[in-house]
Scaffold this motif. Structure first.
Motif, PDB file in Angstrom:
ATOM      1  N   LYS A  69      42.227  41.117  42.050  1.00 14.58           N
ATOM      2  CA  LYS A  69      40.807  41.364  41.753  1.00 14.58           C
ATOM      3  C   LYS A  69      40.137  42.197  42.828  1.00 14.58           C
ATOM      4  N   GLU A  70      39.100  42.909  42.411  1.00 15.83           N
ATOM      5  CA  GLU A  70      38.263  43.609  43.393  1.00 15.83           C
ATOM      6  C   GLU A  70      36.973  42.831  43.606  1.00 15.83           C
ATOM      7  N   GLY A  71      36.720  42.448  44.856  1.00 19.32           N
ATOM      8  CA  GLY A  71      35.470  41.747  45.162  1.00 19.32           C
ATOM      9  C   GLY A  71      34.526  42.573  45.995  1.00 19.32           C
ATOM     10  N   CYS A  72      35.079  43.498  46.804  1.00 17.26           N
ATOM     11  CA  CYS A  72      34.184  44.229  47.699  1.00 17.26           C
ATOM     12  C   CYS A  72      34.630  45.665  47.975  1.00 17.26           C
ATOM     13  N   CYS A  87      36.739  40.573  51.579  1.00 18.96           N
ATOM     14  CA  CYS A  87      36.752  39.351  50.764  1.00 18.96           C
ATOM     15  C   CYS A  87      38.138  38.848  50.418  1.00 18.96           C
ATOM     16  N   GLY A  88      39.146  39.693  50.515  1.00 16.63           N
ATOM     17  CA  GLY A  88      40.512  39.228  50.293  1.00 16.63           C
ATOM     18  C   GLY A  88      40.903  39.002  48.842  1.00 16.63           C
ATOM     19  N   CYS A 101      42.801  47.091  48.392  1.00 16.44           N
ATOM     20  CA  CYS A 101      41.713  48.076  48.317  1.00 16.44           C
ATOM     21  C   CYS A 101      41.757  49.017  49.514  1.00 16.44           C
TER      22      CYS A 101
END
Lengths: 87, 764, 291, 161
Positions: D42-45, D50-51, D65
């Motif tokens: 997943k992309e969080g930031c 955010c890991g 990322c």
């Protein structure tokens, strides 16, 4: 007779009275009765024959889903309160 | 009326109160769960949003020609593509919303009102092309002075955000004057002056709290497709698909039936995903391009342009007698609404003193527009700010009269029948029970010990109150021919509610919980269901599930009666089957009835819908916390933390604990380090997770949960709802612990190292 | 992100050739943990990324008590922390390397990149300054050595030309009685940028008297710098409480902080003194163990 | 406008050889999700803070990322999709479920991958070591308590078998 509590901002319309005792079968009836005694209270709370969007009504400590149509009992306590939302 | 649950024998449960593994668990640990950003469709385009670099400016012109000429660009929209909508409050979504404000927040019309305010959107063949195109859209601004702080915004000569905004509830003499104060609301019970006259000690202080964000890890996203007949379908990350449908319909001027919204798996919300940002843009771009379009926010977009919760300025005055009776509270609260009206300040006022039985209370609440993003709900909206102020004064009053603060709280605890500042009285609540549990806890009696050198230890406690919500929910239960059940609700599942709902169905139907398959449906596939918010899903959707199960049981009884050719009164549902009351030993299991359903009248489908307003049970939470303060740097470490909560009934105790622990840690972040930092021009300076400092694993100890179950008499299982109240107490608890450790009172959130050090320097 | 080209040379000469193609706006990619974010946000520009991680010479990591430390420009921080001799000899540098970002970041970010990025708050920079590290720079015509303290000139700026490459960082073997330490103040306990960072190297003789000291301050000026008066004040003392307080006072005085989103100038100045006391005390304690 | 340069890369993804085309500006995360259909990561930031996008590259956990896809030529990548052995969940996956260590689940893939990388190197971590090594993974739902317990419990089980 039910007791309708007047929000502080509207007490200027009731001569400072914090509560008005009236009778009726629904919240709408009570509000009409209050308005007859203290004109202007209904207008401050109602829009297009429904409670205004920023107003909810609590009958006997429960936020009443039916609004003006909510039925009341002989000894109901009615408060006009802000609607609640959550996160 | 309600009965006292304490007098009733507790019902024996088979499923409720156990800890089964969540139904969506395997998908989530294997990466198969489909979140909004994972949705893909043939021909999908990617969008990008152009955002304002200014906090307050008039839009003079928008030139999209260079962007439109970039190969790969398929559509561009600006506010000119949005219809004009009504400019008045409507009951929309969770509370009331002004559709015009909503529309202008989605795409700025004449003015931008905050750094990051959306101005235009573009769809192109790849995210990189879309971003390049967004950079080519030229917007000419006339920059206006911003107003960023509530107190500045309330000044007579403040820059005005909305020329047409007048203060509701304000001084009638100023009714014609534009103001940033959208609303003033007064609450009063008793006689505050008399209350203070009776007090032996009075403390009055002012507090400031910073704007903070919900901080869900999944950014907002939306995928939309529009069929040639105008039928639009949206997949998005939302706490309420029906709210998305309603709000989009309002903003786009569409009938509800033209919109179908699928709630994707949601990567956290905490209130922040109860409104719309990208969804109408995705629909407009999809309509304009003829392709499905995906929009995903960057983290910077999320922080700059979605709804955080209000920063606030709060004044509180409280009085106490020498023997420990709280006699009066008088408070004024001013909350940042952000760019458009609608802060949770009234709820803050109503919650502030609700853990206490105080006869005389007055609160005045100011909802104030500032050049910051429009705030949205965040876990017990408004309550945390207010509790920070009130609960630290209570602590200080206790110390002043030489009473243990926990004992002062217990002595003044609100109980059934205690009136709140807005008038209504508490129903059956567990405030006193919670305080007693805190007094009895291991934590309360554990020695604090001493820290090394400049480090000082302290312990603090605070409580918090939250109303919880009821609202509307729908549920259907289909009994499958093999005797399993499919449960459909409309409540997006963030914290495990699919499984809690399945547990309630399983409990009623006498099925193993694994044989109930729960799913969350789109807006065409289930009856209207309000947001996953207000801690309401287990309460209200749970009630719908309970009622739907009764419907199933009634139908099963009918089928059994039909099979046995007896009267329905002669059968009874019990533990997964129907018994004959007349033929000893005659029994048809649910599976047998399901298999034969075709012969006894067709499929068995139970359904129920509720408006659960009457079923709401309010929540109390508390936190006891030990801290270590580095008195030379102001850094605060949380070393032990116990959280207490009256949950009514814990359907799935592990999920209840999870809500308590998660809310506690959000509260710890709010307390210590989270804040929106703007420069003087109103640019958000910390629009990323590096400098918007949410707690990391190393910042924390284990969070010990203590579940208190004072049943909600208005719910079949006694459920109250657990999602929100856990965030309310932590900032005050930590402030009290810092004061215990050092004698310094920190009156601003966050209590970051510089603030704590400054408080240490100025302590008496 | 704008369009890019990517190349991964396998020798320093090949890399230098690519870096010399100024028309392609080249930039060195090592760990990438700063660069990729800067390229995405538009804070830096490049059209050609020269990935130096496949150059053997830049992956050298060697430490021993005789020859000191050789740290290649592409070595990630995690490897520094996992190197037994580096841990033993340069505990302060390792402390700094292990404070940079998360495990994920430490597995990518390099000490050289941390230095070349030129952030005033870079954690390993004060540690390198305290150790008097030198940098081997390969340029188009020759190699040269410069002190780590002279590499960064201003926030985000270094003395490196576009076609220069930091190949290796060298640190001398610690003298007898000499040790280093690094601490920073961050509001969280991990995943943060130093509000103040202090590196120190202290040498003590057999009776505990300080014979040499270097103190470097980070995040309290436009670049990390040596607090020379503070360090000088320690020489000849027993590094006792009074000496620590004086060094802290002089460090606070030397600090030229600004107020920003991470802290106020006033706060940073005060904490620079606090951390100086703590870091010097720790370095001296370690030094005494090496007598 | 010229067509962007497309790179042809070969790598091993969760034990399978894969080849793909990408642009130099595409991150490993983008390629995993958009080109290779592995949306578990997943992309969080997109800034490494955010890991959520954690993957194991060779034997080290990284934020995908902050890795260019172009950098992974010839290397081995493990994502959340590669943790289970067929239908047989990895002990970490099982313990996350048993301990209710996930709520919304969007950070879960990153936590699982980072925890696996930790246990590969340190099969007997202390609570503090787990908290330190997972400090780069943000979770906003759980307060970390149940996650830390799940990792410690998985480690204990893996040591005993």
């Amino acid at each position: 007779m039910s007791t309708v509590f007047i929000p502080p901002a509207l007490r200027r319309l009731t001569g400072g009275a914090e509560r008005v005792v009236v009778s009726g079968a629904t919240v709408g009836d009570l509000l009409d009765a209050v308005d007859r005694l203290h004109p202007g209270v209904r207008d401050a709370l109602v829009r297009d024959d429904e409670l205004a969007p920023h107003v909810a009504v609590s009958v006997d400590d429960v936020v009443a889903p039916a609004g003006l149509a909510e039925e009341v009992t002989e000894s109901s306590e009615v408060h006009f309160v802000p609607p609640l939302g959550g996160g | 009326m309600s009965t006292n649950p304490m007098e009733e024998a507790p019902r024996e449960y088979r499923v409720i109160g156990t800890r089964p593994i969540r139904h969506d668990g395997i998908d989530k640990v294997t990466g198969r769960a489909v979140y909004g950003a994972d949705v893909s469709l043939p021909g999908l385009l990617h969008g990008s949003v152009v955002r304002s670099p200014h906090a307050h400016a008039r839009i003079l012109s928008i030139d999209t020609s260079r962007a439109a000429a970039l190969p790969g660009v398929k559509a561009i929209v600006t506010s000119a593509d949005l219809p004009e909508v009504r400019d008045r409050e409507e009951a929309l979504g969770e509370g009331s919303t002004n559709p015009r404000h909503l529309s202008h927040n989605i795409l700025a019309h004449d003015k931008v009102l905050y750094h990051g305010h959306a101005v235009a959107a573009v769809a192109a063949t790849s995210p990189h092309v879309a971003a390049e195109a967004a950079g080519l859209i030229q917007v000419e601004y006339e920059v206006l002075p911003p107003v960023l702080d509530v107190r500045a915004a309330m000044a007579d000569d403040a820059p005005i955000l909305h020329a047409d905004l007048r203060t509701a509830g304000g001084d009638p003499k100023k009714a014609g004057t534009p103001s940033n104060v959208a609303m003033i609301t007064e609450f009063e019970i008793g006689d505050v002056e008399a209350g203070f006259a009776a007090a032996d000690e009075i403390i009055e202080r002012t507090f400031d709290t910073a704007m903070v964000h919900q901080g869900y890890i999944e950014p907002h996203n939306a995928v939309a497709k529009v069929d040639p007949d105008g039928q639009a379908t949206v997949w998005c990350s939302t706490q309420g698909a029906f709210d998305v449908r309603h709000l989009c319909a309002e903003v786009l001027g569409l009938p509800l039936s033209k919109l179908r919204v699928y709630p994707a798996e949601i990567g956290g919300g905490f209130g922040g995903k109860t409104t719309i940002y990208l969804e109408p843009l995705a629909i407009l771009l999809a309509r304009a391009s003829g392709h499905p379009v995906k929009l995903v926010m960057s983290r910077s977009d999320v922080l700059r342009a979605t709804g955080p919760t209000s920063g606030s300025h709060i004044r509180v005055k409280m009085g106490v007698t020498r023997d420990g009776t709280l006699t009066a509270v008088d408070a004024s609260l001013a909350y940042e609404a952000g760019a458009y009206p609608g802060s949770p300040v009234r709820m803050g006022a109503m919650c502030m003193a609700s853990p206490f039985a105080i006869e005389n209370q007055r609160m005045v609440a100011y909802d104030v527009c500032v050049n910051r993003p429009k705030t949205a709900a965040y876990r017990a909206p408004g309550a945390t700010n207010a509790a920070f102020a009130c609960e630290t004064i209570v602590d200080e009053l206790a110390r002043k009269i030489g009473m243990d603060p926990l004992e002062l709280r217990r002595k003044n605890a609100a109980h059934e029948g205690t009136p709140m500042v807005h008038g209504p009285k508490h129903r059956r609540i567990g405030c006193a029970e919670l305080l007693e549990a805190a007094q009895r806890s291991d934590h309360a009696s554990a020695p604090l010990g001493n820290a090394d050198g400049p480090r000082k230890r302290g312990r603090g406690f605070a409580t918090g109150y939250w109303f919880n919500a009821g609202l509307q929910s729908s549920a259907t239960i289909s009994i499958n021919p093999d005797g399993t059940a499919s449960l459909v609700t409309g409540s997006p599942d963030i914290g495990g509610t699919r499984t809690s709902c399945a547990m309630m169905a399983a409990e009623e139907l006498g099925l193993p919980v694994e044989l109930v398959r729960p799913s969350v449906a789109d807006t065409d596939s289930i009856g209207l269901t309000d947001v996953t918010g207000g801690s309401r899903v287990t309460l209200a959707t749970g009630l719908a599930v309970h009622d739907a199960a009764q419907d199933v049981k009634r139908q099963l009884c009918e089928r059994a009666a039909r099979t046995w050719k007896c009267a329905i009164e002669e059968v009874r549902f019990d533990d997964g089957g129907v018994d004959s009351l007349v033929q000893d030993g005659e029994r048809l299991s649910l599976a047998e009835l399901a298999k034969g359903a075709g012969r006894t009248g067709g499929p068995i489908v139970g359904r129920a819908t509720v408006n659960a307003q009457r079923n709401v049970g309010s929540a109390f939470g508390g936190m006891m916390v030990d801290v270590e303060v580095d008195t030379e740097t102001g850094r605060v470490d949380v070393t032990r933390c116990t959280v207490f909560q009256d949950v009514g009934k814990a359907i799935h105790p592990a999920y209840v604990e999870g809500q308590m622990q998660g809310g506690a840690v959000q509260g710890i972040g709010w307390a210590l380090n989270e804040e929106y930092v703007y420069d003087d021009e109103g640019h958000l300076e910390n629009d990323g997770f590096l400098d918007y400092r949410m707690p990391v694993a190393l910042d924390l100890p284990m969070i010990e949960p203590v579940i208190i179950e004072v049943a909600n008499p208005a719910h079949p299982y006694g459920v109250r709802g657990v999602g929100e109240v856990s965030i309310v107490a932590p900032p005050a608890a930590i402030a009290n612990a810092i004061a215990d450790a050092t004698g310094a009172r920190v009156e601003s959130l966050p209590m970051s190292p510089p603030r704590v050090l400054a408080a240490l320097h100025t302590r008496p | 992100m704008h369009e890019l080209q990517y190349s991964s040379p396998t020798s320093v000469d090949e890399a230098l050739e690519m870096l010399g193609e100024s028309s392609r706006d080249p930039r060195v990619l090592a760990g990438g943990t700063d660069l990729l974010i800067q390229l995405r946000s538009g804070a830096r520009h490049a059209r050609l990324l020269v990935d130096v991680k496949r150059i053997p010479e830049m992956n050298v990591l060697h430490a021993d008590a005789r020859t000191g430390l050789r740290l290649g420009g592409a070595v990630p921080c995690a490897l520094v922390g996992e190197h037994p001799a580096a841990r033993e000899l340069y505990p302060g540098l390792v402390e700094a390397a292990e404070l940079i970002g998360s495990t994920q970041i430490q597995n990518r970010a390099t000490v050289a990149g941390n230095l070349c990025n030129g952030s005033p708050a870079a954690d390993t920079t004060p540690a390198l300054l305290a150790l008097d590290a030198t940098c081997t720079i390969a340029g188009p015509s020759r190699r040269r050595e410069i002190a780590a303290s002279e590499l960064v000139t201003a926030p985000g700026r270094t003395v490196l030309a576009a076609n220069d490459l930091l190949v290796e960082i060298r640190v001398a073997a610690p003298a007898r009685g000499s040790a280093d330490a690094y601490q920073r103040l961050i509001p969280r306990s991990e995943m943060d940028i130093a509000v103040v960072g202090v590196g120190a190297s202290v040498t003590v003789d057999a009776d505990g008297t300080c014979t040499a000291a270097r103190i470097a301050l980070g995040a309290v000026g436009p670049r990390a710098f040596l607090a020379e008066d503070a360090a000088a004040s320690l020489v000849g003392t027993k590094v006792d409480e009074a000496a620590l307080v004086e060094a802290g006072r002089l460090a606070s005085e030397a600090a030229q902080p600004i107020s920003d989103k991470r802290g106020t100038a006033e706060y940073r100045r005060e904490v620079a003194g606090v951390l100086t006391r703590r870091v010097v005390a720790e370095a001296a304690r370690r030094g005494r163990e090496r007598i | 406008m010229s067509k962007p340069q497309k790179l042809h890369l070969s790598t091993r993804l969760n034990g399978e050889d894969v080849e793909f085309l990408c642009e130099a500006r595409q991150s490993l995360l983008e390629v995993l999700r958009d080109e290779l259909g592995h949306t578990g990561t997943k992309e969080g930031c997109a800034t490494g803070d955010c890991g959520a996008c954690s993957v194991i590259l060779d034997d080290r956990v990284v934020c995908s990322c902050l890795v260019l896809a172009a950098e992974v030529e010839g290397r081995e990548i493990t994502t959340v999709e590669g943790l289970a052995d067929g239908d047989h969940l990895h002990p970490l996956q099982r313990k996350f479920l048993e301990h209710a260590a996930l709520q919304c689940g969007v950070c879960t893939p990153g936590f699982l991958v980072a925890a696996r990388a930790l246990l590969d190197r340190n099969p007997d971590p202390t609570e503090r070591e787990v908290r330190y090594h997972l400090a780069g993974n943000l979770c906003r739902c759980t307060g970390y308590d149940k996650i830390i317990r799940a990792v410690l419990d998985a480690a204990a089980e893996m040591r005993s078998t």
